[in-house]
Structure formats: structure tokens, C-alpha cells
Design a protein around this motif. Structure first.
Motif, PDB file in Angstrom:
ATOM      1  N   GLU A   1      79.015  -4.965  23.459  1.00  0.00           N
ATOM      2  CA  GLU A   1      80.130  -5.823  23.868  1.00  0.00           C
ATOM      3  C   GLU A   1      81.167  -5.016  24.641  1.00  0.00           C
ATOM      4  O   GLU A   1      81.674  -5.457  25.673  1.00  0.00           O
ATOM      5  CB  GLU A   1      80.818  -6.445  22.644  1.00  0.00           C
ATOM      6  CG  GLU A   1      80.126  -7.665  22.073  1.00  0.00           C
ATOM      7  CD  GLU A   1      80.176  -8.863  23.008  1.00  0.00           C
ATOM      8  OE1 GLU A   1      81.027  -8.890  23.931  1.00  0.00           O
ATOM      9  OE2 GLU A   1      79.359  -9.774  22.829  1.00  0.00           O
ATOM     10  N   ALA A   2      81.484  -3.828  24.119  1.00  0.00           N
ATOM     11  CA  ALA A   2      82.496  -2.980  24.756  1.00  0.00           C
ATOM     12  C   ALA A   2      82.035  -2.586  26.166  1.00  0.00           C
ATOM     13  O   ALA A   2      82.800  -2.655  27.118  1.00  0.00           O
ATOM     14  CB  ALA A   2      82.770  -1.735  23.910  1.00  0.00           C
ATOM     15  N   ALA A   3      80.747  -2.221  26.279  1.00  0.00           N
ATOM     16  CA  ALA A   3      80.215  -1.780  27.575  1.00  0.00           C
ATOM     17  C   ALA A   3      80.210  -2.922  28.579  1.00  0.00           C
ATOM     18  O   ALA A   3      80.528  -2.735  29.755  1.00  0.00           O
ATOM     19  CB  ALA A   3      78.795  -1.230  27.391  1.00  0.00           C
ATOM     20  N   SER A   4      79.902  -4.141  28.101  1.00  0.00           N
ATOM     21  CA  SER A   4      79.803  -5.283  29.008  1.00  0.00           C
ATOM     22  C   SER A   4      81.185  -5.716  29.539  1.00  0.00           C
ATOM     23  O   SER A   4      81.287  -6.520  30.449  1.00  0.00           O
ATOM     24  CB  SER A   4      79.116  -6.459  28.318  1.00  0.00           C
ATOM     25  OG  SER A   4      80.017  -7.080  27.425  1.00  0.00           O
ATOM     26  N   ARG A   5      82.253  -5.204  28.954  1.00  0.00           N
ATOM     27  CA  ARG A   5      83.590  -5.578  29.393  1.00  0.00           C
ATOM     28  C   ARG A   5      84.232  -4.537  30.296  1.00  0.00           C
ATOM     29  O   ARG A   5      85.385  -4.651  30.669  1.00  0.00           O
ATOM     30  CB  ARG A   5      84.512  -5.767  28.172  1.00  0.00           C
ATOM     31  CG  ARG A   5      84.339  -7.137  27.593  1.00  0.00           C
ATOM     32  CD  ARG A   5      84.635  -7.124  26.121  1.00  0.00           C
ATOM     33  NE  ARG A   5      83.950  -8.233  25.488  1.00  0.00           N
ATOM     34  CZ  ARG A   5      84.560  -9.332  25.098  1.00  0.00           C
ATOM     35  NH1 ARG A   5      85.851  -9.466  25.266  1.00  0.00           N
ATOM     36  NH2 ARG A   5      83.878 -10.304  24.554  1.00  0.00           N
TER      37      ARG A   5
END
Ligand code: C5P
Length: 222
Positions: free
Chosen positions: A217-221
Motif C-alpha cells: 500500500e505504501a509503495a503504491s502511493r
């Protein structure tokens, strides 16, 4: 404008502490255990012989909380009024007392500034009940972890046994259910996911699976 924050909210025993600590290590970010502040308020009030029913007196304790988060050879330590309370605040009794004082809005107000001060570079992992809904409303990533009460009781019993404590499953489960009830139904900052939170049911997930879901999730943001 403060440093980036990832908020991790959810009920007691869901594994937020474990996951937050691992995430903070992995990212090299700071870590806020907001529950510790409510536990410290409850412990300080008890130490001073203050009744937990006395909202104004408990609020004064929260407003003047003398606490330090320090590191020594055995890890991170919590010092309350010059006394090491790292383990003392972890008992079920202090947890239950924390959820009583946490229902007082003046206590929550007193602890708000203290919590926001943790948001410094390079970033913060904030663990609690209202990190996404009240304390860090503009956090770019908000996670709400949940798991069934039975699974949380099983995990808590295992954790207590690993520490060498005796733990009765039925008692632990009853405590968890009572604490959920109080945290969800209070008027101020009740336990609930922020509108923009990512919901993560961890009942059937391992620690690695939870970590990967959050890091994805963090990477996709970015
Ligand atoms: O997470 P922990 O079990 O240490 O929290 C103890 C209690 O403190 C919770 O049951 C809850 O009532 C309160 N709390 C809170 N808001 C937070 C963190 C904890 O109300 N952000």
C-alpha cells in the motif's frame, strides 16, 4: 507541515504493536505507541491515589504527565516520574484503566499535542485507536487492522505465555470484548476506521503477510 505519517489503528490485541515496531525498523521511521500515553496516565493517577472516576483530577495528571522515552542497552524504556515503568504499564489492569481514562475528552486533549510532536523526519508510524480519525487526519496512508475477538484472545494468551505469565483464555477474551465495547462506544474519538483508511482483517494472516500488505500500500502511493 509535518513529516509523513502512516497511521495504524484497530482494537486491542490485533498486533498493531508488533507490526508498527517492525514497520518503523524497516523504514527507519519513528514510532508512536499512543496507547502507552493512556496507560501512563492511568498508572500515574493510581500512583497518586487519584480515583479514575474523578475526571478533572485525572485530566490534570494527563496535562502534567512527566514521562520520558529513552533507550538503554536492553531496548527502549519508558520512564514515569523518574521510575522505569516499561513493563508495569503492560498489565491487563493498567490496560483496562487506560480505557477508562481514555474516555475523558480533557485527557484526550491533553495528550494530543504530545502525540503530534512525534511526527518528525523522516517519518512516523503511529499506533492507536484514533490516529487516522483525530490525531493525524492528513496522513497519506491510514491502516485499520482488525481480527476476530477470539483470534486476538488467542494471540494475547500466547504473548503472555511467552513472557512466562499465566493466562486464562476466557478471562482474556472477556477483557478484550469489554475493552472493545468501551473503546467503540465512547463519545470522544470512538474506535472506528477513518473514511479513507485501508481495512485489513488479519484473522487469517501471518505477520509477514500483514507487513507485505502494508508495504505494498505504501509503495503504491509513492
Ligand atoms: O493499545 P493499548 O492497549 O495500549 O491501549 C490502551 C487503551 O488506551 C485502549 O483500550 C484505549 O482505550 C486507549 N487508547 C485510546 N486511543 C489511542 C490509544 C489507546 O483511546 N490512540
Amino acid at each position: 507541515k509535518h513529516a509523513p505519517v502512516i497511521t495504524l489503528d484497530g482494537p486491542g490485541g490485533v498486533g498493531k504493536g508488533t507490526i508498527s515496531t517492525l514497520l518503523a525498523e524497516k523504514l527507519g521511521w519513528h514510532f508512536l505507541d499512543s496507547g502507552a500515553l493512556y496507560r501512563l496516565t492511568a498508572l500515574a493517577a493510581s500512583n497518586h491515589g487519584i480515583s479514575l472516576k474523578d475526571e478533572q483530577a485525572v485530566a490534570l495528571v494527563a496535562e502534567h504527565l512527566d514521562v520520558q522515552f529513552a533507550n538503554d542497552a536492553s531496548g527502549s524504556q519508558i520512564i514515569l516520574e523518574n521510575e522505569k515503568v516499561t513493563e508495569a504499564i503492560r498489565t491487563e489492569e493498567v490496560g483496562t484503566n487506560a480505557s477508562i481514562v481514555a474516555a475523558y475528552s480533557r485527557v484526550r486533549d491533553a495528550l494530543l499535542k504530545r502525540q503530534r510532536a512525534f511526527a518528525v523526519e523522516p517519518g512516523l508510524i503511529a499506533d492507536g485507536r484514533d490516529m487516522g480519525t483525530v490525531v493525524f487526519t492528513d496522513a497519506p496512508l491510514k491502516i485499520f487492522m482488525n481480527a476476530s475477538a477470539e483470534e486476538r484472545a488467542t494471540r494475547r494468551v500466547r504473548q503472555l505465555q511467552e513472557k512466562g505469565a499465566t493466562a486464562d483464555y476466557d478471562t482474556v477474551l472477556a477483557d478484550i470484548v469489554a475493552r472493545d465495547e468501551r473503546d467503540q462506544n465512547r463519545a470522544t474519538a470512538p474506535l472506528k476506521p477513518a473514511d479513507d483508511a485501508v481495512l485489513l482483517d488479519t484473522t487469517c494472516l501471518s505477520i509477514d503477510e500483514v507487513m507485505n500488505a502494508i508495504l505494498d500500500e505504501a509503495a503504491s502511493r509513492q
